[in-house]
Design a protein around this motif. Structure first.
Motif, mmCIF file in Angstrom:
data_model
loop_
_atom_site.group_PDB
_atom_site.id
_atom_site.type_symbol
_atom_site.label_atom_id
_atom_site.label_comp_id
_atom_site.label_asym_id
_atom_site.label_seq_id
_atom_site.Cartn_x
_atom_site.Cartn_y
_atom_site.Cartn_z
ATOM 1 N N VAL A 189 -9.503 -16.036 17.084
ATOM 2 C CA VAL A 189 -10.690 -16.572 16.409
ATOM 3 C C VAL A 189 -11.794 -16.867 17.422
ATOM 4 O O VAL A 189 -12.969 -16.598 17.160
ATOM 5 C CB VAL A 189 -10.320 -17.827 15.583
ATOM 6 C CG1 VAL A 189 -11.542 -18.607 15.168
ATOM 7 C CG2 VAL A 189 -9.498 -17.419 14.371
ATOM 8 N N ARG A 190 -11.416 -17.397 18.587
ATOM 9 C CA ARG A 190 -12.425 -17.667 19.625
ATOM 10 C C ARG A 190 -13.069 -16.366 20.100
ATOM 11 O O ARG A 190 -14.277 -16.314 20.314
ATOM 12 C CB ARG A 190 -11.793 -18.379 20.825
ATOM 13 C CG ARG A 190 -11.864 -19.877 20.737
ATOM 14 C CD ARG A 190 -11.528 -20.553 22.063
ATOM 15 N NE ARG A 190 -10.177 -20.270 22.534
ATOM 16 C CZ ARG A 190 -9.088 -20.907 22.123
ATOM 17 N NH1 ARG A 190 -9.192 -21.865 21.227
ATOM 18 N NH2 ARG A 190 -7.907 -20.598 22.609
ATOM 19 N N ASP B 3 -13.694 -12.792 12.375
ATOM 20 C CA ASP B 3 -12.444 -12.164 11.941
ATOM 21 C C ASP B 3 -11.824 -12.998 10.809
ATOM 22 O O ASP B 3 -11.074 -13.945 11.051
ATOM 23 C CB ASP B 3 -11.495 -12.053 13.125
ATOM 24 C CG ASP B 3 -10.230 -11.284 12.823
ATOM 25 O OD1 ASP B 3 -9.895 -11.082 11.637
ATOM 26 O OD2 ASP B 3 -9.558 -10.877 13.792
ATOM 27 N N VAL B 4 -12.158 -12.634 9.592
ATOM 28 C CA VAL B 4 -11.695 -13.384 8.418
ATOM 29 C C VAL B 4 -10.171 -13.398 8.338
ATOM 30 O O VAL B 4 -9.569 -14.424 8.026
ATOM 31 C CB VAL B 4 -12.320 -12.802 7.129
ATOM 32 C CG1 VAL B 4 -11.772 -13.503 5.901
ATOM 33 C CG2 VAL B 4 -13.827 -12.913 7.173
ATOM 34 N N ARG C 245 -7.590 -16.620 8.033
ATOM 35 C CA ARG C 245 -6.577 -16.789 6.974
ATOM 36 C C ARG C 245 -5.190 -16.982 7.576
ATOM 37 O O ARG C 245 -4.416 -17.831 7.128
ATOM 38 C CB ARG C 245 -6.570 -15.574 6.047
ATOM 39 C CG ARG C 245 -7.749 -15.504 5.117
ATOM 40 C CD ARG C 245 -7.550 -14.453 4.044
ATOM 41 N NE ARG C 245 -7.055 -13.194 4.551
ATOM 42 C CZ ARG C 245 -7.788 -12.088 4.720
ATOM 43 N NH1 ARG C 245 -9.071 -12.093 4.415
ATOM 44 N NH2 ARG C 245 -7.239 -10.986 5.169
ATOM 45 N N GLU C 246 -4.865 -16.192 8.593
ATOM 46 C CA GLU C 246 -3.551 -16.313 9.232
ATOM 47 C C GLU C 246 -3.420 -17.662 9.938
ATOM 48 O O GLU C 246 -2.343 -18.266 9.931
ATOM 49 C CB GLU C 246 -3.346 -15.162 10.215
ATOM 50 C CG GLU C 246 -3.191 -13.819 9.523
ATOM 51 C CD GLU C 246 -3.123 -12.667 10.506
ATOM 52 O OE1 GLU C 246 -2.573 -12.855 11.616
ATOM 53 O OE2 GLU C 246 -3.621 -11.588 10.169
ATOM 54 N N LEU C 247 -4.512 -18.118 10.528
ATOM 55 C CA LEU C 247 -4.511 -19.432 11.166
ATOM 56 C C LEU C 247 -4.219 -20.517 10.121
ATOM 57 O O LEU C 247 -3.426 -21.431 10.355
ATOM 58 C CB LEU C 247 -5.856 -19.675 11.852
ATOM 59 C CG LEU C 247 -6.011 -20.945 12.668
ATOM 60 C CD1 LEU C 247 -5.015 -20.994 13.816
ATOM 61 C CD2 LEU C 247 -7.437 -21.048 13.204
ATOM 62 N N GLY D 134 -13.357 -21.889 7.363
ATOM 63 C CA GLY D 134 -13.916 -20.955 8.343
ATOM 64 C C GLY D 134 -13.960 -19.543 7.782
ATOM 65 O O GLY D 134 -14.965 -18.847 7.910
ATOM 66 N N ALA D 135 -12.874 -19.122 7.138
ATOM 67 C CA ALA D 135 -12.835 -17.783 6.527
ATOM 68 C C ALA D 135 -13.878 -17.656 5.436
ATOM 69 O O ALA D 135 -14.610 -16.662 5.362
ATOM 70 C CB ALA D 135 -11.436 -17.500 5.973
#
Length: 70
Positions: free
Chosen positions: A22-23, A28-29, A33-35, A54-55
């Motif tokens: 993500v950083r 990166d949607v 989502r995975e996060l 965030g997504a």
């Protein structure tokens, strides 16, 4: 107990990798989502919601993120 510890370790490793992803690419949607899923897997629901936000800030109509958010 061992299974729970193994699962926790898996999610912890995932969190580190996904945070780096993500950083490196905040747009990166899928990473957001995975996060969120990894945070939820560890019971970190507030963090999961933040990752979903965030997504959705990038892709407000993202069906997977909307579904995860509930």
């Amino acid at each position: 107990l061992e299974i729970a510890q193994a699962a926790s370790g898996h999610f912890d490793r995932q969190l580190v990798l996904l945070a780096e992803r993500v950083r490196a690419n905040p747009a990166d949607v899928a990473a957001w989502r995975e996060l969120a899923r990894s945070h939820a897997g560890l019971g970190r629901l507030d963090d999961a919601v933040q990752a979903l936000e965030g997504a959705l800030s990038i892709a407000p109509d993202d069906v997977e993120a909307l579904t995860q958010r509930g």
